[in-house]
Scaffold this motif. Structure first.
Motif, PDB file in Angstrom:
ATOM      1  N   VAL A 150      -3.219  -7.343   1.222  1.00 43.77           N
ATOM      2  CA  VAL A 150      -1.881  -7.800   0.871  1.00 43.77           C
ATOM      3  C   VAL A 150      -1.582  -7.291  -0.528  1.00 43.77           C
ATOM      4  O   VAL A 150      -2.312  -7.612  -1.474  1.00 43.77           O
ATOM      5  N   LEU A 151      -0.525  -6.505  -0.666  1.00 46.71           N
ATOM      6  CA  LEU A 151      -0.133  -5.985  -1.975  1.00 46.71           C
ATOM      7  C   LEU A 151       0.970  -6.875  -2.540  1.00 46.71           C
ATOM      8  O   LEU A 151       2.037  -7.015  -1.936  1.00 46.71           O
ATOM      9  N   ILE A 152       0.675  -7.477  -3.681  1.00 42.81           N
ATOM     10  CA  ILE A 152       1.623  -8.345  -4.386  1.00 42.81           C
ATOM     11  C   ILE A 152       2.207  -7.539  -5.540  1.00 42.81           C
ATOM     12  O   ILE A 152       1.462  -6.934  -6.318  1.00 42.81           O
ATOM     13  N   GLY A 153       3.528  -7.543  -5.660  1.00 42.03           N
ATOM     14  CA  GLY A 153       4.180  -6.816  -6.738  1.00 42.03           C
ATOM     15  C   GLY A 153       4.089  -7.554  -8.056  1.00 42.03           C
ATOM     16  O   GLY A 153       3.750  -8.739  -8.106  1.00 42.03           O
ATOM     17  N   PRO A 154       4.412  -6.870  -9.147  1.00 39.16           N
ATOM     18  CA  PRO A 154       4.381  -7.495 -10.470  1.00 39.16           C
ATOM     19  C   PRO A 154       5.255  -8.748 -10.573  1.00 39.16           C
ATOM     20  O   PRO A 154       4.976  -9.639 -11.380  1.00 39.16           O
ATOM     21  N   ASP A 155       6.296  -8.832  -9.742  1.00 37.12           N
ATOM     22  CA  ASP A 155       7.170 -10.007  -9.756  1.00 37.12           C
ATOM     23  C   ASP A 155       6.634 -11.146  -8.902  1.00 37.12           C
ATOM     24  O   ASP A 155       7.247 -12.205  -8.809  1.00 37.12           O
ATOM     25  N   GLY A 156       5.484 -10.950  -8.261  1.00 39.86           N
ATOM     26  CA  GLY A 156       4.872 -11.992  -7.448  1.00 39.86           C
ATOM     27  C   GLY A 156       5.273 -11.963  -5.986  1.00 39.86           C
ATOM     28  O   GLY A 156       4.833 -12.808  -5.207  1.00 39.86           O
ATOM     29  N   SER A 157       6.092 -11.005  -5.580  1.00 32.74           N
ATOM     30  CA  SER A 157       6.516 -10.931  -4.180  1.00 32.74           C
ATOM     31  C   SER A 157       5.551 -10.074  -3.364  1.00 32.74           C
ATOM     32  O   SER A 157       4.840  -9.227  -3.903  1.00 32.74           O
ATOM     33  N   VAL A 158       5.553 -10.309  -2.053  1.00 30.89           N
ATOM     34  CA  VAL A 158       4.737  -9.509  -1.145  1.00 30.89           C
ATOM     35  C   VAL A 158       5.432  -8.166  -0.953  1.00 30.89           C
ATOM     36  O   VAL A 158       6.561  -8.101  -0.481  1.00 30.89           O
ATOM     37  N   VAL A 159       4.753  -7.102  -1.322  1.00 29.05           N
ATOM     38  CA  VAL A 159       5.288  -5.745  -1.192  1.00 29.05           C
ATOM     39  C   VAL A 159       4.932  -5.171   0.169  1.00 29.05           C
ATOM     40  O   VAL A 159       5.766  -4.563   0.830  1.00 29.05           O
ATOM     41  N   ALA A 160       3.673  -5.355   0.587  1.00 27.82           N
ATOM     42  CA  ALA A 160       3.218  -4.789   1.853  1.00 27.82           C
ATOM     43  C   ALA A 160       1.955  -5.495   2.306  1.00 27.82           C
ATOM     44  O   ALA A 160       1.230  -6.086   1.499  1.00 27.82           O
ATOM     45  N   THR A 161       1.700  -5.398   3.606  1.00 25.13           N
ATOM     46  CA  THR A 161       0.451  -5.881   4.181  1.00 25.13           C
ATOM     47  C   THR A 161      -0.158  -4.732   4.986  1.00 25.13           C
ATOM     48  O   THR A 161       0.563  -3.891   5.513  1.00 25.13           O
ATOM     49  N   TYR A 162      -1.481  -4.723   5.050  1.00 29.04           N
ATOM     50  CA  TYR A 162      -2.195  -3.638   5.714  1.00 29.04           C
ATOM     51  C   TYR A 162      -3.334  -4.212   6.543  1.00 29.04           C
ATOM     52  O   TYR A 162      -4.036  -5.122   6.103  1.00 29.04           O
TER      53      TYR A 162
ATOM     54  N   THR B 296      -1.818 -19.527   3.627  1.00 26.84           N
ATOM     55  CA  THR B 296      -0.908 -20.379   4.393  1.00 26.84           C
ATOM     56  C   THR B 296       0.540 -19.989   4.131  1.00 26.84           C
ATOM     57  O   THR B 296       1.334 -19.830   5.060  1.00 26.84           O
ATOM     58  N   THR B 297       0.886 -19.804   2.857  1.00 26.74           N
ATOM     59  CA  THR B 297       2.267 -19.419   2.540  1.00 26.74           C
ATOM     60  C   THR B 297       2.534 -17.971   2.940  1.00 26.74           C
ATOM     61  O   THR B 297       3.651 -17.645   3.337  1.00 26.74           O
ATOM     62  N   LEU B 298       1.542 -17.115   2.865  1.00 27.55           N
ATOM     63  CA  LEU B 298       1.700 -15.741   3.334  1.00 27.55           C
ATOM     64  C   LEU B 298       2.094 -15.743   4.813  1.00 27.55           C
ATOM     65  O   LEU B 298       3.031 -15.056   5.216  1.00 27.55           O
ATOM     66  N   ARG B 299       1.387 -16.544   5.600  1.00 30.24           N
ATOM     67  CA  ARG B 299       1.676 -16.629   7.033  1.00 30.24           C
ATOM     68  C   ARG B 299       3.072 -17.202   7.284  1.00 30.24           C
ATOM     69  O   ARG B 299       3.845 -16.659   8.069  1.00 30.24           O
ATOM     70  N   SER B 300       3.428 -18.268   6.580  1.00 29.49           N
ATOM     71  CA  SER B 300       4.732 -18.898   6.830  1.00 29.49           C
ATOM     72  C   SER B 300       5.895 -18.052   6.325  1.00 29.49           C
ATOM     73  O   SER B 300       6.967 -18.041   6.931  1.00 29.49           O
ATOM     74  N   GLU B 301       5.705 -17.309   5.260  1.00 33.42           N
ATOM     75  CA  GLU B 301       6.792 -16.511   4.684  1.00 33.42           C
ATOM     76  C   GLU B 301       6.948 -15.134   5.315  1.00 33.42           C
ATOM     77  O   GLU B 301       8.050 -14.616   5.390  1.00 33.42           O
ATOM     78  N   THR B 302       5.824 -14.530   5.720  1.00 36.16           N
ATOM     79  CA  THR B 302       5.891 -13.151   6.216  1.00 36.16           C
ATOM     80  C   THR B 302       5.465 -13.007   7.670  1.00 36.16           C
ATOM     81  O   THR B 302       5.685 -11.957   8.269  1.00 36.16           O
ATOM     82  N   GLY B 303       4.791 -14.017   8.204  1.00 37.06           N
ATOM     83  CA  GLY B 303       4.239 -13.913   9.549  1.00 37.06           C
ATOM     84  C   GLY B 303       2.900 -13.194   9.579  1.00 37.06           C
ATOM     85  O   GLY B 303       2.283 -13.055  10.627  1.00 37.06           O
ATOM     86  N   PHE B 304       2.413 -12.738   8.421  1.00 39.37           N
ATOM     87  CA  PHE B 304       1.148 -12.006   8.361  1.00 39.37           C
ATOM     88  C   PHE B 304      -0.004 -12.967   8.141  1.00 39.37           C
ATOM     89  O   PHE B 304       0.022 -13.801   7.246  1.00 39.37           O
ATOM     90  N   GLU B 305      -1.018 -12.824   8.971  1.00 36.56           N
ATOM     91  CA  GLU B 305      -2.263 -13.570   8.815  1.00 36.56           C
ATOM     92  C   GLU B 305      -3.389 -12.595   9.130  1.00 36.56           C
ATOM     93  O   GLU B 305      -3.283 -11.829  10.094  1.00 36.56           O
ATOM     94  N   PRO B 306      -4.447 -12.591   8.331  1.00 38.97           N
ATOM     95  CA  PRO B 306      -5.543 -11.674   8.634  1.00 38.97           C
ATOM     96  C   PRO B 306      -6.035 -11.875  10.075  1.00 38.97           C
ATOM     97  O   PRO B 306      -6.286 -12.998  10.499  1.00 38.97           O
ATOM     98  N   ARG B 307      -6.126 -10.760  10.786  1.00 37.15           N
ATOM     99  CA  ARG B 307      -6.654 -10.810  12.150  1.00 37.15           C
ATOM    100  C   ARG B 307      -8.105 -10.352  12.183  1.00 37.15           C
ATOM    101  O   ARG B 307      -8.761 -10.430  13.209  1.00 37.15           O
ATOM    102  N   TRP B 308      -8.571  -9.859  11.053  1.00 38.22           N
ATOM    103  CA  TRP B 308      -9.953  -9.412  10.929  1.00 38.22           C
ATOM    104  C   TRP B 308     -10.263  -9.260   9.448  1.00 38.22           C
ATOM    105  O   TRP B 308      -9.406  -9.456   8.599  1.00 38.22           O
ATOM    106  N   ASN B 309     -11.486  -8.908   9.143  1.00 41.70           N
ATOM    107  CA  ASN B 309     -11.895  -8.681   7.755  1.00 41.70           C
ATOM    108  C   ASN B 309     -11.209  -7.438   7.188  1.00 41.70           C
ATOM    109  O   ASN B 309     -10.824  -6.549   7.929  1.00 41.70           O
ATOM    110  N   PHE B 310     -11.081  -7.402   5.897  1.00 48.08           N
ATOM    111  CA  PHE B 310     -10.523  -6.285   5.149  1.00 48.08           C
ATOM    112  C   PHE B 310      -9.046  -6.022   5.451  1.00 48.08           C
ATOM    113  O   PHE B 310      -8.581  -4.900   5.391  1.00 48.08           O
ATOM    114  N   ASN B 311      -8.294  -7.107   5.728  1.00 49.13           N
ATOM    115  CA  ASN B 311      -6.835  -7.022   5.739  1.00 49.13           C
ATOM    116  C   ASN B 311      -6.411  -7.086   4.283  1.00 49.13           C
ATOM    117  O   ASN B 311      -7.056  -7.740   3.453  1.00 49.13           O
TER     118      ASN B 311
END
Length: 173
Positions: free
Chosen positions: A141-153, A124-139
């Motif tokens: 999300v890379l979280i950095g050591p500081d707890g921030s979202v680094v990338a989505t795939y 829920t917070t991923l979607r609200s903060e980044t706009g990213f929501e899984p659109r299918w299986n095996f999406n």
């Protein structure tokens, strides 16, 4: 290395890091709970998975990625979900399938909603903060050591792709 420099420059220029809920507990498929907060200081790749999907073979790549980098601190968290109607019917079946078919020993949650109103607070917070929501299986999300979202795939990005391994290596330097 180059990715780390780009991330550093972006931070220096004031690019805002996205905060997601790291404290909301996931039920562990092995019993008890897991939180992303328990791995603060380490990169974490969070992947919504399913056992009956064309991308299910990515479990092998996820386990190989985990095996390659776990000694250096990477955590790969599998989050089985039936949001796309492709998961087995019970946590026990999922656990057995993953262990027998793919030798999975990475952390894994119980079957968890990742989209819509019932989504886990992390998603829920991923979607609200980044706009990213899984659109299918095996999406992923890379979280950095500081707890921030680094990338989505998306699903089509393989776990051992240069895109993911490069980002992981930059975080482990």
């Amino acid at each position: 290395m180059i990715r780390a420099i780009i991330l550093t420059i972006a931070l220096m220029l004031g690019t805002q890091a996205h905060a997601v809920d790291l404290r909301a507990p996931f039920a562990s498929i092995d019993g008890g709970t897991l939180t992303l907060e328990q791995w603060r200081g380490q990169p974490v790749l969070v992947v919504n998975t399913a056992s009956r999907c064309a991308f299910t073979r990515q479990y092998r790549g996820l386990q190989d990625l985990y095996d390659r980098y776990r000694a250096r601190g990477l955590v790969v968290l599998a989050v089985p979900s039936d949001d796309f109607r492709q998961e087995l019917s019970s946590n026990e079946e999922v656990k057995e399938f993953c262990e027998l078919q793919y030798g999975i020993d990475m952390p894994m949650t119980e079957i968890t909603p990742v989209t819509g109103a019932q989504a886990h607070p992390f998603y829920t917070t991923l979607r609200s903060e980044t706009g990213f929501e899984p659109r299918w299986n095996f999406n992923k999300v890379l979280i950095g050591p500081d707890g921030s979202v680094v990338a989505t795939y998306g699903s089509g990005i393989a776990p051992l792709s240069g895109e993911i391994t490069g980002a992981v290596e930059d975080l482990l330097e």
